[in-house]
Design an enzyme around this catalytic site. Sequence first.
Site, PDB file in Angstrom:
ATOM      1  CB  THR A 168     -12.900  -0.288  13.310  1.00 45.51           C
ATOM      2  OG1 THR A 168     -13.646   0.556  12.284  1.00 45.51           O
ATOM      3  CG2 THR A 168     -11.908   0.597  14.017  1.00 45.51           C
TER       4      THR A 168
ATOM      5  NE  ARG B 262      -4.419   0.056   0.844  1.00 45.15           N
ATOM      6  CZ  ARG B 262      -5.848   0.046   1.685  1.00 45.15           C
ATOM      7  NH1 ARG B 262      -5.925   0.449   2.742  1.00 45.15           N
ATOM      8  NH2 ARG B 262      -6.955  -0.049   0.533  1.00 45.15           N
TER       9      ARG B 262
ATOM     10  CB  CYS C   5     -18.789   2.921   6.859  1.00 51.59           C
ATOM     11  SG  CYS C   5     -16.941   2.893   6.750  1.00 51.59           S
TER      12      CYS C   5
ATOM     13  NE  ARG D 113     -26.698   1.538  -7.285  1.00 52.73           N
ATOM     14  CZ  ARG D 113     -26.081   1.582  -6.283  1.00 52.73           C
ATOM     15  NH1 ARG D 113     -26.486   2.668  -5.292  1.00 52.73           N
ATOM     16  NH2 ARG D 113     -25.342   0.800  -5.480  1.00 52.73           N
TER      17      ARG D 113
ATOM     18  CB  ALA E  57     -27.255   4.553  12.640  1.00 52.13           C
TER      19      ALA E  57
HETATM   20  P1  NAD Z   1      -8.560   0.622   5.064  1.00 55.79           P
HETATM   21  O1  NAD Z   1      -8.799  -0.934   5.066  1.00 55.79           O
HETATM   22  O2  NAD Z   1      -8.804   1.209   3.684  1.00 55.79           O
HETATM   23  O3  NAD Z   1      -7.393   1.042   5.612  1.00 55.79           O
HETATM   24  C1  NAD Z   1      -6.780   0.629   6.802  1.00 55.79           C
HETATM   25  C2  NAD Z   1      -5.330   0.537   6.787  1.00 55.79           C
HETATM   26  O4  NAD Z   1      -4.649   0.459   8.030  1.00 55.79           O
HETATM   27  C3  NAD Z   1      -4.873  -0.422   5.749  1.00 55.79           C
HETATM   28  O5  NAD Z   1      -3.884  -0.117   4.854  1.00 55.79           O
HETATM   29  C4  NAD Z   1      -3.945  -1.483   7.122  1.00 55.79           C
HETATM   30  O6  NAD Z   1      -2.906  -2.159   6.423  1.00 55.79           O
HETATM   31  C5  NAD Z   1      -3.808  -0.389   8.018  1.00 55.79           C
HETATM   32  N1  NAD Z   1      -3.418  -1.036   9.206  1.00 55.79           N
HETATM   33  C6  NAD Z   1      -3.955  -1.924   9.896  1.00 55.79           C
HETATM   34  N2  NAD Z   1      -3.538  -2.095  11.124  1.00 55.79           N
HETATM   35  C7  NAD Z   1      -2.232  -1.369  11.216  1.00 55.79           C
HETATM   36  C8  NAD Z   1      -1.439  -1.345  12.258  1.00 55.79           C
HETATM   37  N3  NAD Z   1      -1.511  -1.986  13.289  1.00 55.79           N
HETATM   38  N4  NAD Z   1      -0.297  -0.446  11.721  1.00 55.79           N
HETATM   39  C9  NAD Z   1      -0.241   0.196  10.781  1.00 55.79           C
HETATM   40  N5  NAD Z   1      -1.240   0.025   9.654  1.00 55.79           N
HETATM   41  C10 NAD Z   1      -2.336  -0.494   9.777  1.00 55.79           C
HETATM   42  O7  NAD Z   1      -9.903   1.302   6.045  1.00 55.79           O
HETATM   43  P2  NAD Z   1     -10.549   2.874   5.510  1.00 55.79           P
HETATM   44  O8  NAD Z   1     -11.769   2.545   4.921  1.00 55.79           O
HETATM   45  O9  NAD Z   1      -9.463   3.811   5.550  1.00 55.79           O
HETATM   46  O10 NAD Z   1     -11.138   2.820   7.231  1.00 55.79           O
HETATM   47  C11 NAD Z   1     -10.387   3.392   8.387  1.00 55.79           C
HETATM   48  C12 NAD Z   1     -11.342   3.696   9.471  1.00 55.79           C
HETATM   49  O11 NAD Z   1     -12.210   5.057   8.923  1.00 55.79           O
HETATM   50  C13 NAD Z   1     -12.332   2.538   9.853  1.00 55.79           C
HETATM   51  O12 NAD Z   1     -12.625   2.534  11.006  1.00 55.79           O
HETATM   52  C14 NAD Z   1     -13.843   3.146   8.999  1.00 55.79           C
HETATM   53  O13 NAD Z   1     -14.696   2.790   9.685  1.00 55.79           O
HETATM   54  C15 NAD Z   1     -13.407   4.615   8.875  1.00 55.79           C
HETATM   55  N6  NAD Z   1     -14.301   5.239   7.940  1.00 55.79           N
HETATM   56  C16 NAD Z   1     -13.857   4.990   6.760  1.00 55.79           C
HETATM   57  C17 NAD Z   1     -14.641   5.809   5.488  1.00 55.79           C
HETATM   58  C18 NAD Z   1     -14.553   5.457   4.069  1.00 55.79           C
HETATM   59  O14 NAD Z   1     -15.005   5.916   3.382  1.00 55.79           O
HETATM   60  N7  NAD Z   1     -13.782   4.230   3.881  1.00 55.79           N
HETATM   61  C19 NAD Z   1     -15.109   7.139   5.715  1.00 55.79           C
HETATM   62  C20 NAD Z   1     -15.208   7.412   7.272  1.00 55.79           C
HETATM   63  C21 NAD Z   1     -14.865   6.826   8.193  1.00 55.79           C
HETATM   64  C1  UGA Z   2     -20.821   6.951   3.896  1.00 54.71           C
HETATM   65  C2  UGA Z   2     -21.383   8.357   4.469  1.00 54.71           C
HETATM   66  O1  UGA Z   2     -22.189   8.991   3.607  1.00 54.71           O
HETATM   67  C3  UGA Z   2     -20.073   9.033   4.877  1.00 54.71           C
HETATM   68  O2  UGA Z   2     -20.594  10.347   5.779  1.00 54.71           O
HETATM   69  C4  UGA Z   2     -19.313   8.393   5.993  1.00 54.71           C
HETATM   70  O3  UGA Z   2     -18.121   8.920   6.309  1.00 54.71           O
HETATM   71  C5  UGA Z   2     -18.769   7.003   5.171  1.00 54.71           C
HETATM   72  O4  UGA Z   2     -20.096   6.300   5.163  1.00 54.71           O
HETATM   73  C6  UGA Z   2     -18.198   6.014   6.264  1.00 54.71           C
HETATM   74  O5  UGA Z   2     -18.234   6.300   7.761  1.00 54.71           O
HETATM   75  O6  UGA Z   2     -17.537   5.212   5.860  1.00 54.71           O
HETATM   76  P1  UGA Z   2     -19.880   6.140   1.902  1.00 54.71           P
HETATM   77  O7  UGA Z   2     -20.392   4.670   2.304  1.00 54.71           O
HETATM   78  O8  UGA Z   2     -18.490   6.349   1.124  1.00 54.71           O
HETATM   79  O9  UGA Z   2     -20.035   7.264   2.790  1.00 54.71           O
HETATM   80  O10 UGA Z   2     -20.874   6.595   0.469  1.00 54.71           O
HETATM   81  P2  UGA Z   2     -22.541   6.949   0.591  1.00 54.71           P
HETATM   82  O11 UGA Z   2     -22.555   8.073  -0.560  1.00 54.71           O
HETATM   83  O12 UGA Z   2     -22.938   7.207   1.701  1.00 54.71           O
HETATM   84  O13 UGA Z   2     -23.147   5.726  -0.188  1.00 54.71           O
HETATM   85  C7  UGA Z   2     -23.234   4.569   0.589  1.00 54.71           C
HETATM   86  C8  UGA Z   2     -24.267   3.693   0.028  1.00 54.71           C
HETATM   87  O14 UGA Z   2     -25.372   4.039  -0.192  1.00 54.71           O
HETATM   88  C9  UGA Z   2     -23.754   3.385  -1.755  1.00 54.71           C
HETATM   89  O15 UGA Z   2     -23.883   2.144  -1.859  1.00 54.71           O
HETATM   90  C10 UGA Z   2     -24.845   4.469  -2.237  1.00 54.71           C
HETATM   91  O16 UGA Z   2     -24.896   3.848  -3.445  1.00 54.71           O
HETATM   92  C11 UGA Z   2     -26.031   4.280  -1.400  1.00 54.71           C
HETATM   93  N1  UGA Z   2     -27.175   5.128  -1.556  1.00 54.71           N
HETATM   94  C12 UGA Z   2     -26.788   6.451  -1.059  1.00 54.71           C
HETATM   95  C13 UGA Z   2     -28.490   5.080  -1.877  1.00 54.71           C
HETATM   96  O17 UGA Z   2     -28.904   3.845  -2.476  1.00 54.71           O
HETATM   97  N2  UGA Z   2     -29.322   6.052  -2.005  1.00 54.71           N
HETATM   98  C14 UGA Z   2     -28.737   7.231  -1.634  1.00 54.71           C
HETATM   99  O18 UGA Z   2     -29.897   8.222  -1.490  1.00 54.71           O
HETATM  100  C15 UGA Z   2     -27.460   7.666  -1.386  1.00 54.71           C
END
Ligand code: NAD
Ligand code: UGA
Length: 454
Positions: A87, A37, A270, A430, A219
């Site tokens: 997580t 990565r 998420c 969609r 939620a």
């Molecule tokens: P991800 O899986 O894309 O990235 C997590 C990274 O952490 C991985 O590259 C992994 O190798 C690394 N990692 C794990 N354990 C480690 C350690 N001990 N030391 C160093 N690196 C380590 O996950 P993500 O999508 O970036 O999500 C991260 C967090 O943010 C989650 O809790 C998720 O719920 C939250 N979140 C995600 C989104 C999103 O859009 N993906 C949006 C808001 C919040």
């Molecule tokens: C969602 C939240 O929107 C972010 O605020 C949050 O930070 C993130 O989760 C997270 O914690 O990971 P994300 O999952 O990236 O973001 O994308 P969204 O735009 O929320 O879409 C989620 C899913 O709902 C997708 O499958 C999308 O197609 C669907 N969706 C969204 C619908 O079916 N209808 C809608 O009106 C909106």
Amino acid sequence: MRICCIGAGYVGGPTMTMVARKCPDIRVDVVDVSAARIAAWNSDNLPVFEPNLDGLVREVRGKNLFFSTDIEECIDKADIVFISVNTPTKTYGYGAGSASDLSYVEACSRTIARASKTGKIVVEKSTMPVRTADVIKTILASSGRKFQVLSNPEFLAEGTAVRDLESPDRVLIGGDEDSEEGRRAIETLASVYARWVPEERIIKTNLWSSELSKLTANAFLAQRISSINAISALCEATGADVDQVAKAVGSDSRIGSSFLKSSVGYGGSCFQKDLLNLIYLCEHFNLPQVAQYWRGVVEMNAFQKKRFSSNVVEGLFRNISGKRLAIFGFAFKENTNDTRESPAIDICKDFLSEHAKLAFYDPKVSKAQICADLGIEENDPRVEFCDSPYAAAEGAHAIVLLTHWDEFKKLDYAKIRKSMTTPAWIFDGRNCLDHRLLIGLGFLVRGIGKGNLS
Ligand code: NAD
Ligand code: UGA
């Protein structure tokens, strides 16, 4: 000031790129256990596809943004350490299938405790169950040095991450409001965001409110989608049109119009995991009625996916065995290469169990990813991977649109129709195509919440 972010994923990478871009005087190190990565972040082929991210990374990488596997050294030199690791839902033992697996967060806390020669501000960027900060604090305290733990959840959505980071609706910072050191830590982190986020959008709370607000926000968003999807089933039974209902309902300023787009169900890494975590917390705190309320949102999402795949089978005369289905889109939403919890996974598994042949086209998702998600070999004779939607549709009995990619709206459907087996179906998961136009071209069309159009 120096910042270190542990976790170079979908959140850590883009978030820290924005911090580096907005704060040229701060050095930002993003570290990860995955050497692959980190190598990708240092290459021209970033591990995350996000509109406008490439240019931003190129501007700051090597100046004040660095991607590295040198975890302990970067932690030790930092004043603020973000924890941005995954997580996921726990898959084993106590709380399996519902609680959060905090092993990665715990590992980070232990690494910080071990690597730090001085106390620091440690920031929860990952989404955590309420009171996780207590776990982190306890582990850090064992080092004998003084740490402040803050909660600063991320609200970006994939596909719009750069825009969301540049202009967030709010930045939430939770900390120990009752102590002088706690308040100072909150202000230090707020001062980083204040470089580009207006003060009134920086919300400061106690730790538990911040942790719980993140789970609650996801939620509520998921609940809106499940609510409109529940109504979509009723629309199909009654002849109402779910898009018209959503517009009428969403025009009420108290309700609002966003997140009312009916679909094959929500996906993404998420919503499901955070809802399950919320349900687990409710059960843990002996609130079964509250848990049951939120469980309904998860159940409605599963129902919607199943209802959609059954509608496809039903439409194709209750038999899709040996029939070619063109799958338009596999990502969980448009403008991302992420397939985590994509509704396409469950839906395509349903099709395969009915012995259909699937021809995939997604502009950003790789063949290897689709096969891994479906648990099949790349040379499985039931699947084909196409370079264009036209190739996928050739000879197909039906097009099944699962991701709202913009390019699907602009295709030459007259040309596509001619290349398909007749009667030619389109199942628009969609509601993003022009159904009247498609019917005019001779397609049989079924959307979501639209009843039987043709
Ligand atoms: P991800 O899986 O894309 O990235 C997590 C990274 O952490 C991985 O590259 C992994 O190798 C690394 N990692 C794990 N354990 C480690 C350690 N001990 N030391 C160093 N690196 C380590 O996950 P993500 O999508 O970036 O999500 C991260 C967090 O943010 C989650 O809790 C998720 O719920 C939250 N979140 C995600 C989104 C999103 O859009 N993906 C949006 C808001 C919040
Ligand atoms: C969602 C939240 O929107 C972010 O605020 C949050 O930070 C993130 O989760 C997270 O914690 O990971 P994300 O999952 O990236 O973001 O994308 P969204 O735009 O929320 O879409 C989620 C899913 O709902 C997708 O499958 C999308 O197609 C669907 N969706 C969204 C619908 O079916 N209808 C809608 O009106 C909106």
